[in-house]
Design a protein around this motif. Sequence first.
Motif, PDB file in Angstrom:
ATOM      1  N   LYS A   1       0.837  -1.185   0.000  1.00 45.77           N
ATOM      2  CA  LYS A   1       0.000   0.000   0.000  1.00 45.77           C
ATOM      3  C   LYS A   1       0.878   1.243   0.000  1.00 45.77           C
ATOM      4  CE  LYS A   1      -3.947  -1.900   2.361  1.00 45.77           C
ATOM      5  NZ  LYS A   1      -4.912  -1.715   3.420  1.00 45.77           N
ATOM      6  N   LEU A   2       0.406   2.244  -0.733  1.00 44.04           N
ATOM      7  CA  LEU A   2       1.110   3.525  -0.768  1.00 44.04           C
ATOM      8  C   LEU A   2       0.250   4.587  -0.088  1.00 44.04           C
ATOM      9  CD1 LEU A   2       2.402   3.487  -4.450  1.00 44.04           C
ATOM     10  CD2 LEU A   2       3.672   2.920  -2.372  1.00 44.04           C
ATOM     11  N   ARG A   3       0.892   5.472   0.611  1.00 43.88           N
ATOM     12  CA  ARG A   3       0.180   6.562   1.268  1.00 43.88           C
ATOM     13  C   ARG A   3      -0.327   7.541   0.215  1.00 43.88           C
ATOM     14  NH1 ARG A   3       3.091  10.661   5.325  1.00 43.88           N
ATOM     15  NH2 ARG A   3       3.971  11.211   3.329  1.00 43.88           N
ATOM     16  N   LYS A   4      -1.544   8.040   0.388  1.00 44.62           N
ATOM     17  CA  LYS A   4      -2.155   9.000  -0.527  1.00 44.62           C
ATOM     18  C   LYS A   4      -2.770  10.123   0.297  1.00 44.62           C
ATOM     19  CE  LYS A   4      -6.187   9.529  -3.368  1.00 44.62           C
ATOM     20  NZ  LYS A   4      -7.548   9.157  -3.189  1.00 44.62           N
ATOM     21  N   GLU A   5      -2.557  11.346  -0.141  1.00 44.51           N
ATOM     22  CA  GLU A   5      -3.170  12.511   0.505  1.00 44.51           C
ATOM     23  C   GLU A   5      -3.794  13.379  -0.565  1.00 44.51           C
ATOM     24  OE1 GLU A   5      -3.424  13.243   3.754  1.00 44.51           O
ATOM     25  OE2 GLU A   5      -2.191  11.557   4.414  1.00 44.51           O
ATOM     26  N   ASP A   6      -5.057  13.743  -0.386  1.00 45.99           N
ATOM     27  CA  ASP A   6      -5.669  14.656  -1.349  1.00 45.99           C
ATOM     28  C   ASP A   6      -5.286  16.084  -0.984  1.00 45.99           C
ATOM     29  OD1 ASP A   6      -7.635  15.816   0.455  1.00 45.99           O
ATOM     30  OD2 ASP A   6      -8.840  14.015   0.187  1.00 45.99           O
ATOM     31  N   PHE A   7      -5.543  16.994  -1.907  1.00 45.76           N
ATOM     32  CA  PHE A   7      -5.111  18.380  -1.711  1.00 45.76           C
ATOM     33  C   PHE A   7      -5.906  19.100  -0.638  1.00 45.76           C
ATOM     34  CE2 PHE A   7      -2.426  17.481  -5.107  1.00 45.76           C
ATOM     35  CZ  PHE A   7      -1.558  18.535  -5.323  1.00 45.76           C
ATOM     36  N   ALA A   8      -7.122  18.658  -0.352  1.00 43.42           N
ATOM     37  CA  ALA A   8      -7.873  19.252   0.754  1.00 43.42           C
ATOM     38  C   ALA A   8      -7.134  18.984   2.061  1.00 43.42           C
ATOM     39  CB  ALA A   8      -9.295  18.704   0.798  1.00 43.42           C
ATOM     40  N   SER A   9      -6.650  17.754   2.236  1.00 36.99           N
ATOM     41  CA  SER A   9      -5.885  17.412   3.438  1.00 36.99           C
ATOM     42  C   SER A   9      -4.583  18.203   3.499  1.00 36.99           C
ATOM     43  CB  SER A   9      -5.568  15.916   3.469  1.00 36.99           C
ATOM     44  OG  SER A   9      -6.740  15.168   3.563  1.00 36.99           O
ATOM     45  N   LEU A  10      -3.877  18.297   2.367  1.00 33.81           N
ATOM     46  CA  LEU A  10      -2.617  19.047   2.338  1.00 33.81           C
ATOM     47  C   LEU A  10      -2.826  20.513   2.692  1.00 33.81           C
ATOM     48  CD1 LEU A  10      -0.929  17.607  -0.886  1.00 33.81           C
ATOM     49  CD2 LEU A  10      -0.445  16.995   1.500  1.00 33.81           C
ATOM     50  N   ALA A  11      -3.968  21.062   2.272  1.00 34.46           N
ATOM     51  CA  ALA A  11      -4.264  22.470   2.524  1.00 34.46           C
ATOM     52  C   ALA A  11      -4.876  22.695   3.905  1.00 34.46           C
ATOM     53  CB  ALA A  11      -5.218  22.999   1.453  1.00 34.46           C
ATOM     54  N   GLY A  12      -5.197  21.608   4.608  1.00 32.63           N
ATOM     55  CA  GLY A  12      -5.820  21.737   5.925  1.00 32.63           C
ATOM     56  C   GLY A  12      -7.280  22.151   5.853  1.00 32.63           C
ATOM     57  N   LYS A  13      -7.939  21.824   4.741  1.00 24.78           N
ATOM     58  CA  LYS A  13      -9.342  22.209   4.538  1.00 24.78           C
ATOM     59  C   LYS A  13     -10.253  21.041   4.921  1.00 24.78           C
ATOM     60  CE  LYS A  13      -8.936  26.170   2.076  1.00 24.78           C
ATOM     61  NZ  LYS A  13      -9.692  27.361   2.326  1.00 24.78           N
ATOM     62  N   THR A  14     -11.240  21.314   5.754  1.00 26.69           N
ATOM     63  CA  THR A  14     -12.232  20.318   6.138  1.00 26.69           C
ATOM     64  C   THR A  14     -13.615  20.943   6.132  1.00 26.69           C
ATOM     65  OG1 THR A  14     -12.138  20.836   8.491  1.00 26.69           O
ATOM     66  CG2 THR A  14     -10.570  19.183   7.680  1.00 26.69           C
ATOM     67  N   SER A  60     -14.209  21.004 -19.959  1.00 29.24           N
ATOM     68  CA  SER A  60     -15.313  21.489 -19.114  1.00 29.24           C
ATOM     69  C   SER A  60     -15.550  20.618 -17.891  1.00 29.24           C
ATOM     70  CB  SER A  60     -16.594  21.612 -19.933  1.00 29.24           C
ATOM     71  OG  SER A  60     -16.418  22.509 -20.999  1.00 29.24           O
ATOM     72  N   ASN A  61     -14.465  20.286 -17.197  1.00 29.54           N
ATOM     73  CA  ASN A  61     -14.586  19.538 -15.956  1.00 29.54           C
ATOM     74  C   ASN A  61     -14.722  20.521 -14.808  1.00 29.54           C
ATOM     75  OD1 ASN A  61     -14.532  17.823 -13.797  1.00 29.54           O
ATOM     76  ND2 ASN A  61     -12.471  17.052 -14.159  1.00 29.54           N
ATOM     77  N   GLY A  62     -15.942  20.848 -14.457  1.00 34.13           N
ATOM     78  CA  GLY A  62     -16.212  21.769 -13.356  1.00 34.13           C
ATOM     79  C   GLY A  62     -16.151  21.096 -11.996  1.00 34.13           C
ATOM     80  N   ASP A  63     -15.639  19.871 -11.950  1.00 33.14           N
ATOM     81  CA  ASP A  63     -15.544  19.119 -10.695  1.00 33.14           C
ATOM     82  C   ASP A  63     -14.086  18.898 -10.286  1.00 33.14           C
ATOM     83  OD1 ASP A  63     -16.971  17.832  -8.577  1.00 33.14           O
ATOM     84  OD2 ASP A  63     -16.373  15.887  -9.396  1.00 33.14           O
ATOM     85  N   ALA A  64     -13.179  19.707 -10.813  1.00 27.81           N
ATOM     86  CA  ALA A  64     -11.746  19.558 -10.515  1.00 27.81           C
ATOM     87  C   ALA A  64     -11.405  20.339  -9.244  1.00 27.81           C
ATOM     88  CB  ALA A  64     -10.909  20.040 -11.696  1.00 27.81           C
ATOM     89  N   HIS A  65     -11.892  19.820  -8.106  1.00 24.16           N
ATOM     90  CA  HIS A  65     -11.710  20.477  -6.810  1.00 24.16           C
ATOM     91  C   HIS A  65     -10.594  19.814  -6.006  1.00 24.16           C
ATOM     92  CE1 HIS A  65     -13.868  17.071  -5.158  1.00 24.16           C
ATOM     93  NE2 HIS A  65     -14.873  17.311  -5.990  1.00 24.16           N
ATOM     94  N   LEU A  66     -10.365  20.297  -4.800  1.00 21.49           N
ATOM     95  CA  LEU A  66      -9.244  19.839  -3.979  1.00 21.49           C
ATOM     96  C   LEU A  66      -9.261  18.344  -3.675  1.00 21.49           C
ATOM     97  CD1 LEU A  66      -9.017  22.735  -1.362  1.00 21.49           C
ATOM     98  CD2 LEU A  66      -7.433  22.265  -3.231  1.00 21.49           C
TER      99      LEU A  66
END
Length: 131
Positions: A1-14, A60-66
Amino acid sequence: KLRKEDFASLAGKTSAQGGSNFKYDYSYLEMGELIQRYVPAWKIEMERFFRLVLFNYLFSNGDAHLKNFSVLETPQGDMTLSPAYDLLNTSLHIQDSDFALSGGLFRGASTHTNRNLFEEFGRQLGMQDKR
């Protein structure tokens, strides 16, 4: 298994601190700054990131969020930009803005997107003009 972090986590956004739209309250340039901070080979990954943001705009990917961008741990223990995922044309289903993130390419940028704006975005990400 490899560790994965999304950008919301990296930015401290919850959702607890940012409400239901927490994953949209950012800019793509700020995401680039996270890449510089967490990815040792950031100059190489920044070009991949730029192409992905451009792809999302063109298709037109309007779902490219953190939460739809992440970094993966490599076998050597450092981090790299993950392969793209959750790519879709949202304008087929809803009337969407050009970018999922409220800050657009970078805060204060024109809302009228054109080549010059993307070139400036690339410069601010630290890319060379010829690239």
